[in-house]
Design a protein around this motif. Structure first.
Motif, PDB file in Angstrom:
ATOM      1  N   ASP A 176      -7.350   4.733   0.184  1.00 48.51           N
ATOM      2  CA  ASP A 176      -6.353   3.893  -0.488  1.00 48.51           C
ATOM      3  C   ASP A 176      -6.826   2.436  -0.581  1.00 48.51           C
ATOM      4  OD1 ASP A 176      -3.929   3.335  -1.677  1.00 48.51           O
ATOM      5  OD2 ASP A 176      -2.705   3.890   0.049  1.00 48.51           O
ATOM      6  N   ASP A 177      -6.341   1.728  -1.573  1.00 53.72           N
ATOM      7  CA  ASP A 177      -6.566   0.278  -1.696  1.00 53.72           C
ATOM      8  C   ASP A 177      -8.048  -0.082  -1.704  1.00 53.72           C
ATOM      9  OD1 ASP A 177      -3.825   0.248  -1.481  1.00 53.72           O
ATOM     10  OD2 ASP A 177      -3.800  -0.482   0.582  1.00 53.72           O
ATOM     11  N   GLU A 233      -4.664   2.226  -9.394  1.00 50.97           N
ATOM     12  CA  GLU A 233      -3.349   1.884  -8.856  1.00 50.97           C
ATOM     13  C   GLU A 233      -2.741   0.723  -9.649  1.00 50.97           C
ATOM     14  OE1 GLU A 233      -4.565   1.234  -4.403  1.00 50.97           O
ATOM     15  OE2 GLU A 233      -2.578   2.142  -4.455  1.00 50.97           O
TER      16      GLU A 233
HETATM   17 MG    MG Z   1      -2.666   1.685  -2.469  1.00 50.42          MG
END
Ligand code: MG
Ligand code: C2E
Ligand code: MG
Ligand code: MG
Length: 280
Positions: A176-177, A233
């Motif tokens: 993630d991220d 995202e």
């Molecule tokens: Mg994220």
């Protein structure tokens, strides 16, 4: 004069700090009770396959429905829950809830659940995940676990083992991220990821900043070469959608497709073949 002003400034500062400490204490006390009172909820946000436009999954995002404060976002309570050690039980609850919910969805639609780094160091996350799958009957490939680079930073041999054991259950792992934090390309080689989620900060400026566009391009190419999928995202506009698709990202998530919503508002999920997504 300067001295007096300085002292005055300090007093204001100290009062602000005092207020902050009090506010945090109040949240801490309430948070200890939140789970038992059934105040935690999962919202779901659609994840879209960019080529077909179809819904491929939903990310579970925790919310705290506080009786007086209203809907509290994760940024306000997850860090506190991590400090207090409450996140282990909350994360376990989220896994069970998300798997049970997803088991009711159109077949093949995945559910993504965020894991806190704390869940890797306390409690048996592999056991918790396998029990959530068993209780819900959800096919393992439909569960995707989202972890952040901070999990890998711990650089603990046990972390690699845990990720391998999770993957052996048949679940998928997403990073993630990606691109914030301490991104190291060696992570991608050493850990078994199925997917990279490109951080919203790059996507949100992809139209105006060539460096952000270049980073999104590079991550998408790298991921494809390594056999991983990529999610852009924070897609909010049609132009961002066009550019992340052009860059070769495989999936998109963001307000353009739909905001996170309570389960009962994501009605379209229950209609197989419906190409639209719940809750735009
Ligand atoms: Mg994220
Ligand atoms: P995340 O996992 O990166 O989740 C994506 C965040 O971006 C969500 O914020 C989502 O609402 C927001 N978002 C999605 N699309 C857009 C967009 O187009 N524009 C903008 N401005 N924002 C968008 P949210 O729900 O506030 O969650 C924040 C973070 O809290 C999550 O970031 C995740 O790190 C953490 N979190 C949420 N639920 C859980 C949970 O159940 N367990 C753990 N450990 N962490 C959680
Ligand atoms: Mg996430
Ligand atoms: Mg985030």
């Amino acid at each position: 004069r300067a001295k007096a002003a300085g002292r005055g400034t300090w007093r204001v500062f100290a009062a602000e700090m005092e207020a902050e400490v009090q506010a945090r204490l109040a949240i801490e006390l309430d948070l200890r009770e939140a789970m038992g009172r059934g105040e935690l909820e999962l919202f779901y946000q659609p994840q879209i396959d960019l080529l077909s436009g179809r819904l491929v999954g939903c990310e579970a995002l925790m919310r705290w429905r506080h009786p007086e404060r209203g809907l509290v976002p994760p940024s306000r309570f997850i860090p506190i829950a991590e400090d207090l050690g409450l996140i282990t039980a909350m994360g376990q609850w989220a896994l069970h809830r998300a798997c049970a919910d997803a088991a009711q969805w159109e077949d093949g639609v995945k559910v993504a659940v965020n894991l806190s780094p704390v869940q890797f160091t306390t409690g048996d996350v592999v056991l918790v995940v396998s029990e959530a799958l068993r209780h819900s009957g959800l096919a393992p490939y439909r569960l995707e676990l989202e972890i952040t680079e901070s999990v890998l930073l711990q650089d603990n041999p046990a972390t690699l083992r845990t990720l391998q054991d999770l993957r052996a259950l048949g679940v998928r792992i997403a990073l993630d991220d990606f691109g914030t934090g301490y991104s190291s390309l060696s992570y991608l080689r050493h850990y078994p990821f199925d997917k990279i989620k490109i951080d919203r900060s790059f996507v949100s400026e992809i139209e105006t900043r060539p460096d952000c566009a270049a980073i999104v391009d590079s991550i998408a190419i790298l991921a494809r070469t390594l056999g991983m999928t990529t999610t852009a995202e924070g897609v909010e506009t049609e132009e961002q959608l066009r550019l992340v698709t052009l860059a070769g990202c495989t999936e998109g998530q963001g307000y353009y497709f739909g905001r996170p919503l309570p389960l009962n508002e994501m009605t379209l999920l229950h209609h197989p073949g419906n190409n639209a997504v719940g809750g735009a």
